[in-house]
Design an enzyme around this catalytic site. Structure first.
Site, PDB file in Angstrom:
ATOM      1  N   LYS A  73       0.867  -1.180   0.000  1.00 27.73           N
ATOM      2  CA  LYS A  73       0.000   0.000   0.000  1.00 27.73           C
ATOM      3  C   LYS A  73       0.900   1.225   0.000  1.00 27.73           C
ATOM      4  CE  LYS A  73      -3.370   2.678   2.489  1.00 27.73           C
ATOM      5  NZ  LYS A  73      -2.549   3.864   2.211  1.00 27.73           N
ATOM      6  N   GLY A  98       6.560   4.757   8.877  1.00 31.66           N
ATOM      7  CA  GLY A  98       5.654   5.892   9.069  1.00 31.66           C
ATOM      8  C   GLY A  98       5.781   6.445  10.473  1.00 31.66           C
ATOM      9  N   SER A  99       4.687   6.960  10.983  1.00 28.82           N
ATOM     10  CA  SER A  99       4.755   7.628  12.290  1.00 28.82           C
ATOM     11  C   SER A  99       4.665   6.627  13.440  1.00 28.82           C
ATOM     12  CB  SER A  99       3.610   8.634  12.404  1.00 28.82           C
ATOM     13  OG  SER A  99       2.377   7.963  12.434  1.00 28.82           O
ATOM     14  N   GLU A 149       9.729   1.077  10.991  1.00 32.06           N
ATOM     15  CA  GLU A 149      10.683   2.187  10.955  1.00 32.06           C
ATOM     16  C   GLU A 149       9.860   3.438  11.196  1.00 32.06           C
ATOM     17  OE1 GLU A 149      12.201   5.090  10.302  1.00 32.06           O
ATOM     18  OE2 GLU A 149      12.720   4.732   8.198  1.00 32.06           O
ATOM     19  N   LEU A 150      10.040   4.042  12.381  1.00 25.98           N
ATOM     20  CA  LEU A 150       9.082   5.047  12.846  1.00 25.98           C
ATOM     21  C   LEU A 150       9.672   6.449  12.983  1.00 25.98           C
ATOM     22  CD1 LEU A 150       7.432   2.764  15.556  1.00 25.98           C
ATOM     23  CD2 LEU A 150       6.715   3.100  13.195  1.00 25.98           C
ATOM     24  N   CYS A 170      13.209  10.648   7.737  1.00 30.79           N
ATOM     25  CA  CYS A 170      13.229  10.115   9.114  1.00 30.79           C
ATOM     26  C   CYS A 170      14.606  10.272   9.730  1.00 30.79           C
ATOM     27  CB  CYS A 170      12.767   8.673   9.115  1.00 30.79           C
ATOM     28  SG  CYS A 170      13.531   7.719   7.828  1.00 30.79           S
ATOM     29  N   GLU A 222       9.607  15.215  16.517  1.00 28.04           N
ATOM     30  CA  GLU A 222       9.951  15.217  15.095  1.00 28.04           C
ATOM     31  C   GLU A 222       9.148  16.307  14.389  1.00 28.04           C
ATOM     32  OE1 GLU A 222      10.790  11.732  11.980  1.00 28.04           O
ATOM     33  OE2 GLU A 222       8.719  11.792  12.646  1.00 28.04           O
TER      34      GLU A 222
HETATM   35  P1  NDP Z   1       1.265   7.666   9.022  1.00 28.36           P
HETATM   36  O1  NDP Z   1       2.197   7.160  10.026  1.00 28.36           O
HETATM   37  O2  NDP Z   1       0.013   8.305   9.479  1.00 28.36           O
HETATM   38  O3  NDP Z   1       0.930   6.417   8.099  1.00 28.36           O
HETATM   39  C1  NDP Z   1      -0.001   6.507   7.095  1.00 28.36           C
HETATM   40  C2  NDP Z   1      -0.145   5.126   6.468  1.00 28.36           C
HETATM   41  O4  NDP Z   1      -0.473   4.178   7.475  1.00 28.36           O
HETATM   42  C3  NDP Z   1      -1.256   5.125   5.474  1.00 28.36           C
HETATM   43  O5  NDP Z   1      -0.926   4.204   4.449  1.00 28.36           O
HETATM   44  C4  NDP Z   1      -2.435   4.626   6.280  1.00 28.36           C
HETATM   45  O6  NDP Z   1      -3.384   3.971   5.485  1.00 28.36           O
HETATM   46  C5  NDP Z   1      -1.771   3.638   7.211  1.00 28.36           C
HETATM   47  N1  NDP Z   1      -2.494   3.538   8.479  1.00 28.36           N
HETATM   48  C6  NDP Z   1      -2.951   4.529   9.244  1.00 28.36           C
HETATM   49  N2  NDP Z   1      -3.557   4.044  10.342  1.00 28.36           N
HETATM   50  C7  NDP Z   1      -3.440   2.709  10.258  1.00 28.36           C
HETATM   51  C8  NDP Z   1      -3.846   1.642  11.099  1.00 28.36           C
HETATM   52  N3  NDP Z   1      -4.473   1.859  12.254  1.00 28.36           N
HETATM   53  N4  NDP Z   1      -3.563   0.412  10.726  1.00 28.36           N
HETATM   54  C9  NDP Z   1      -2.904   0.173   9.579  1.00 28.36           C
HETATM   55  N5  NDP Z   1      -2.492   1.145   8.725  1.00 28.36           N
HETATM   56  C10 NDP Z   1      -2.775   2.388   9.077  1.00 28.36           C
HETATM   57  O7  NDP Z   1       2.089   8.559   8.036  1.00 28.36           O
HETATM   58  P2  NDP Z   1       1.777   9.901   7.269  1.00 28.36           P
HETATM   59  O8  NDP Z   1       2.241   9.643   5.907  1.00 28.36           O
HETATM   60  O9  NDP Z   1       0.399  10.451   7.411  1.00 28.36           O
HETATM   61  O10 NDP Z   1       2.783  10.864   8.035  1.00 28.36           O
HETATM   62  C11 NDP Z   1       2.478  11.351   9.334  1.00 28.36           C
HETATM   63  C12 NDP Z   1       3.748  11.662  10.033  1.00 28.36           C
HETATM   64  O11 NDP Z   1       4.546  10.473  10.143  1.00 28.36           O
HETATM   65  C13 NDP Z   1       4.648  12.627   9.318  1.00 28.36           C
HETATM   66  O12 NDP Z   1       4.307  13.936   9.523  1.00 28.36           O
HETATM   67  C14 NDP Z   1       5.985  12.249   9.892  1.00 28.36           C
HETATM   68  O13 NDP Z   1       6.182  12.863  11.133  1.00 28.36           O
HETATM   69  C15 NDP Z   1       5.898  10.774  10.110  1.00 28.36           C
HETATM   70  N6  NDP Z   1       6.539  10.010   9.025  1.00 28.36           N
HETATM   71  C16 NDP Z   1       7.627   9.284   9.297  1.00 28.36           C
HETATM   72  C17 NDP Z   1       8.266   8.629   8.291  1.00 28.36           C
HETATM   73  C18 NDP Z   1       9.461   7.819   8.525  1.00 28.36           C
HETATM   74  O14 NDP Z   1      10.249   7.666   7.624  1.00 28.36           O
HETATM   75  N7  NDP Z   1       9.638   7.212   9.660  1.00 28.36           N
HETATM   76  C19 NDP Z   1       7.825   8.677   6.917  1.00 28.36           C
HETATM   77  C20 NDP Z   1       6.635   9.455   6.731  1.00 28.36           C
HETATM   78  C21 NDP Z   1       6.013  10.075   7.761  1.00 28.36           C
HETATM   79  P3  NDP Z   1      -4.945   4.120   5.784  1.00 28.36           P
HETATM   80  O15 NDP Z   1      -5.201   5.561   6.011  1.00 28.36           O
HETATM   81  O16 NDP Z   1      -5.582   3.569   4.579  1.00 28.36           O
HETATM   82  O17 NDP Z   1      -5.213   3.281   6.987  1.00 28.36           O
END
Ligand code: NDP
Length: 482
Positions: free
Chosen positions: A177, A229-230, A250-251, A284, A384
């Site tokens: 995804k 992601g976050s 990787e958060l 990140c 962050e």
């Molecule tokens: P998120 O951490 O919010 O992740 C979004 C992804 O996770 C979407 O694909 C979403 O799909 C999915 N998701 C959300 N909730 C769930 C759940 N409960 N179960 C399973 N999947 C879920 O990232 P964002 O892109 O919105 O970024 C938000 C913040 O994260 C940024 O501002 C930054 O601080 C951080 N970030 C960190 C990164 C890193 O490299 N570590 C990279 C990018 C962002 P769906 O909505 O369909 O559920």
């Protein structure tokens, strides 16, 4: 293979580009505010189809000879190499990274896929001595199964590609995804996969926001979740899994830099500019906060402010070699300005930048910003930001600087600049981070493991070690009597 996107993103399930009659989500170019494409907001039923396709493909893909899996990965890499400009353009218009930088990302993806192709042929087990005569113990590694891979928008090609490369090398099948902010580049990557002879269902890609990720990670037939992601979403995923499931996460975090009094200041400033402002700070492993020895503090700050002011901020489609593009969305724009305001209100000095570039509105452009005289209570120093801003604090005692660097819940990457051997090893040993880079700012290379600790997650990407996360271990004890 039927015809893919036609400007609108479609799901790719079981080797077929599927039509979508349900709700869609627009993708906005952050440099212009204009809609560039739209994507299916996939339902739980569509997620189920993708998982079923991956499950059914797994029964044969898991037994495919590793050298054949390697050929498939090389073929995907070759397809990506043919479409660098197209992939890079999609990245730039979806998430704002300047075109030259996006081309670099696409090229690094090619290298990563070739790397994992080669690693596929090097997977091996061992034979363990037994205390009893006539027995042999075989330790072998087998693919873990169906992988749910959720990737963010900041490196939309590489962060899918690392999971894809390690997963396919191991013999897993995948449901990927891409982020809802970057589905077009994700689906172009799926087109590259589709252009090879990879069997249907081995890789599937679906888009959505709001419920798609949850439906995928809570699906009862997923064997591993690879998430970038976050921290909040990572924790929600870990809480919600339907059964015992292997996880790697990787958060991100809040990455510190320490510049000692022995540092080469020119190199330290060059490195800081690169790692604080590249990709508009949306990495990140971006440097979020610096601790600089008092003897070099003023000189370092003056050079950093001058360098930050000289960075070219522009729409990276029009100015491919711009240093900094827009941030991806309003949330990051607002959080960055809030972190700057918080620091200023608590006594920090703005010595470069300071806020939005209104001339470029409605594009989400921010000035590369340097905040001086920060302290640990300021948001910029412990949360962050994910935007083009860095906070710098003065220190006199290295142990105290290290303690402040280690004081947050983040454990992904830390940086140091120094020319003293004792200081080098002190930083290397005492910084409590999964990646430490000294006298350079490129902590991640494809053939060495890359992962976080503490609140920054667990498991690794990159390196041979990344493949381990996609493998089961099996011990077979044979009584042969010989
Ligand atoms: P998120 O951490 O919010 O992740 C979004 C992804 O996770 C979407 O694909 C979403 O799909 C999915 N998701 C959300 N909730 C769930 C759940 N409960 N179960 C399973 N999947 C879920 O990232 P964002 O892109 O919105 O970024 C938000 C913040 O994260 C940024 O501002 C930054 O601080 C951080 N970030 C960190 C990164 C890193 O490299 N570590 C990279 C990018 C962002 P769906 O909505 O369909 O559920």
């Amino acid at each position: 293979m039927n015809k893919p996107n036609n400007g609108t993103v479609r799901n790719w399930i079981n080797g077929v580009w599927t039509d979508h009659a349900g709700p869609t989500i627009d993708v906005i170019n952050p440099a212009t505010g204009q809609v560039v494409t739209s994507q299916p907001d996939s339902s739980a039923e569509q997620v189920d189809s993708a998982v079923s396709a991956a499950r059914s493909a797994f029964s044969s893909w898991r037994t495919v000879n590793p050298s054949v899996r390697a050929q498939h990965l090389h073929a995907i890499a070759d397809q990506v190499a043919l479409r660098i400009d197209e992939l890079a353009t999609a990245v730039t218009i979806e998430m704002g990274k300047p075109l030259d930088e996006a081309r670099g990302e696409a090229r690094k993806l090619v290298a990563a896929l070739h790397f994992y192709a080669e690693e596929a042929t090097r997977l091996r087990g061992s034979i363990v001595p037994n205390a009893d005569d006539g027995f042999s113990s075989l330790v072998e590694y087998e693919p873990i199964g169906v992988v749910a891979a959720i990737a963010p928008w900041n490196y939309p090609l590489e962060l899918i590609g690392w999971k894809l490369g390690a997963g396919l090398a191991a013999g897993c099948t995948m449901v990927i995804k891409p982020s809802e902010y970057s589905p077009g580049s994700g689906l172009l990557l799926a087109e590259c996969v589709a252009a090879t002879e990879l069997p249907a269902g081995v890789v599937n890609m679906i888009t959505g926001a709001g419920q798609t990720g949850q439906a995928l990670t809570q699906h009862g037939d997923i064997d591993k979740i690879a998430f970038t992601g976050s921290g909040a979403t990572g924790a929600a995923i870990a809480r919600g899994v339907a059964k015992a499931t292997s996880l790697s996460m990787e958060l991100g975090g809040s990455c510190p830099l320490i510049v000692t009094e022995t540092a080469d200041l020119t190199e330290a400033v060059r490195g800081t500019l690169r790692r604080a402002f590249r990709n508009a700070g949306q990495i990140c492993i971006s440097i979020n906060r610096g601790y600089v020895h008092t003897d070099v503090y003023d000189d370092y700050l003056a050079a950093l402010a001058e360098g930050a002011t000289r960075l070219v901020v522009a729409d990276g489609l029009q100015t491919p070699n711009a240093d900094v593009g827009p941030v991806v969305n309003q949330e990051i724009f607002d959080r960055t300005t809030a972190h700057i305001a918080d620091a200023v209100q608590r006594g920090a000095r703005v010595i470069a930048g300071g806020g939005p570039i209104s001339d470029l509105a409605p594009g989400l452009f921010l000035q590369p910003t340097v905040l001086a005289d920060t302290d640990q209570d300021m948001l910029i120093m412990h949360e962050e930001t994910f935007g083009p801003v860095i906070g710098i604090a003065r220190y006199t005692d290295l142990d105290e600087a290290i303690s402040q660097a280690n004081s947050t819940s983040a454990g992904l990457a830390a940086y140091g600049f120094c020319r003293d051997l004792g200081q080098t090893f002190t930083l290397s040993k005492q910084l409590d981070f999964g990646n430490v880079a000294i006298n350079n700012v490129d902590a991640g290379i494809i053939n060495a493991p890359y992962g976080g600790r503490k609140g920054s997650g667990f498991g690794v990407e990159h390196g041979r070690e990344a493949i381990d996360g996609y493998l089961h271990v099996k011990h077979t004890r044979i009584r042969h009597g010989a």
